[in-house]
Design an enzyme around this catalytic site. Structure first.
Site, PDB file in Angstrom:
ATOM      1  N   ASP A 123      -1.970  -1.309  -4.081  1.00 38.03           N
ATOM      2  CA  ASP A 123      -2.360   0.025  -4.335  1.00 38.03           C
ATOM      3  C   ASP A 123      -1.325   0.940  -4.574  1.00 38.03           C
ATOM      4  O   ASP A 123      -0.675   1.086  -3.673  1.00 38.03           O
ATOM      5  CB  ASP A 123      -3.397   0.699  -3.183  1.00 38.03           C
ATOM      6  CG  ASP A 123      -3.590   2.261  -3.529  1.00 38.03           C
ATOM      7  OD1 ASP A 123      -3.400   2.717  -4.630  1.00 38.03           O
ATOM      8  OD2 ASP A 123      -4.669   2.709  -2.760  1.00 38.03           O
ATOM      9  N   TYR A 157       0.783  -1.107   0.212  1.00 41.53           N
ATOM     10  CA  TYR A 157       0.042  -0.094  -0.154  1.00 41.53           C
ATOM     11  C   TYR A 157       0.969   1.114   0.051  1.00 41.53           C
ATOM     12  O   TYR A 157       1.581   1.477   0.996  1.00 41.53           O
ATOM     13  CB  TYR A 157      -0.894  -0.005   1.258  1.00 41.53           C
ATOM     14  CG  TYR A 157      -1.850   1.225   1.206  1.00 41.53           C
ATOM     15  CD1 TYR A 157      -2.451   1.826   0.169  1.00 41.53           C
ATOM     16  CD2 TYR A 157      -2.021   1.808   2.623  1.00 41.53           C
ATOM     17  CE1 TYR A 157      -3.155   2.824   0.228  1.00 41.53           C
ATOM     18  CE2 TYR A 157      -3.030   3.014   2.731  1.00 41.53           C
ATOM     19  CZ  TYR A 157      -3.436   3.447   1.574  1.00 41.53           C
ATOM     20  OH  TYR A 157      -4.156   4.727   1.410  1.00 41.53           O
TER      21      TYR A 157
END
Length: 367
Positions: free
Chosen positions: A229, A189
């Site tokens: 992400d 992330y």
């Protein structure tokens, strides 16, 4: 496609032949069955995962409370071997002012205990009960990642930092690195670039990108599959409205450096650094490798709020980056959300992205 194969005997049967202790006694059926199961388990353990999902859940607890039946159906249908999750947003174990354990969910208060039980209950029912779960969590309900791997595909090693020798978790639980027999699988992330030249914004992201560049360059012994992400849209084709995102600003503020201006994730400086990571790390963008054209319906993984100026404004910031040496094994890479009404996003502002590889020659028994 069937994943596992059993050798065929001359009569065409794939049933494992039991071997008796002596030639004049019939085989013990229970022992033969046990041997067969053990052999099959051993065969499965030697296989490696081929189907993967990455998803920024934007609070996994909220998704389990509000969107779990729909997401469960999606996982059941796709049947992934590995599920990488970002923005878990569950705090790490440890009482106030005490050292935290980022690998465990907080449960030292009645509310945290209830939340932990609720989340683990959701992960214990089909189809999730067949997966083993690893956590890397922040001290608060912020960031965090999780990795779910089918129990028949156990990694050789799990790390929680880009420094694989370190035992500590990455700050805010942003990394889980799983090593399998023939490749490494990285779930990240990535920190948002932010809007201003501050230690928690531009500087933090530059440092992260430099560390990632160093990391991917060092991965020469095993191919890397990197997902998550990644908080960047590499090219104009990866956003719905390039002019809108290029001109975006917060409260009228413009960074002094023109290359830092625009929507976080679409600044020139971020995109240039991302390109360098791909090139130097010999990685390819699996989705773009297959899908060459812009897809205004299903070509983006993040969508802005359906209400307000970001309605219909979308970006592709969730990826599977694959070592170039694996490119011939890519079967599919898909984004599973569509439209501006967030169909297939399961309550998050990100939709799941999937990757499927063909079996390696080793998995197929080719020497």
């Amino acid at each position: 496609m069937k994943r596992f194969f059993q050798p065929m005997d001359k009569n065409g049967s794939s049933k494992k032949q039991a071997i008796s202790a002596t030639t004049d006694q019939p085989p013990n059926s229970a022992e033969a069955a046990a041997e067969g199961e053990e052999a099959e388990e051993t065969k499965q353990e030697k296989k490696e995962p081929l189907k993967f999902i990455t998803w920024n859940a934007n609070s996994l607890l909220l998704r389990t409370k509000n969107n779990w039946p729909e997401f469960s159906k999606f996982v059941t249908a796709l049947d992934p071997d590995v599920i990488a999750i970002q923005e878990v947003r569950m705090p790490a174990a440890g009482s106030k002012d005490a050292p935290k354990n980022p690998g465990e969910l907080k449960d030292d208060t009645s509310s945290s205990r209830a939340e932990k039980q609720s989340l683990l209950r959701a992960l214990s029912i089909p189809p999730f009960g067949t997966y083993q779960v690893w956590w890397s969590l922040s001290d608060s309900k912020y960031a965090g990642t999780a990795l779910l791997v089918k129990k028949c595909y156990q990694p050789k090693k799990i790390s929680f930092s880009l420094d694989q020798a370190a035992k500590k978790h990455e700050l805010d639980g942003r990394i889980i690195l799983a090593e399998f027999e023939s490749f490494r699988f990285l779930n990240t992330y990535v920190p948002n670039n932010g809007w201003k030249e501050e230690e928690t914004s531009f500087v933090r992201r530059r440092k992260w990108d430099k560390r990632m560049l160093d990391f991917v360059v060092q991965q020469s012994d095993k191919p890397l599959i990197w997902c998550g992400d990644l908080n960047v849209s590499h090219e104009e084709i990866d956003v719905s409205h390039p002019d809108f995102f290029s001109a975006a600003k917060l409260n009228g503020y413009l960074p002094p450096n023109k290359e830092d201006r625009g929507q976080p994730g679409f600044t020139i400086s971020e995109r240039r650094r991302f390109g360098a990571i791909l090139k130097e790390g010999k990685l390819l963008d699996a989705y773009r490798y297959i899908h060459k054209q812009k897809d205004m319906d299903c070509g983006f993984s993040w969508s802005g709020n359906p209400v307000g100026k970001y309605r219909g404004k979308r970006m592709r910031i969730d990826y599977f980056l694959v070592a170039e040496k694996l490119k011939d094994r890519i079967i599919s890479c898909q984004m599973h959300g569509r439209g501006i009404e967030l169909e297939g996003f399961y309550g998050s502002d990100h939709c799941p992205v999937s990757l499927e590889l063909s079996p390696s020659e080793t998995d197929l028994g080719v020497s």
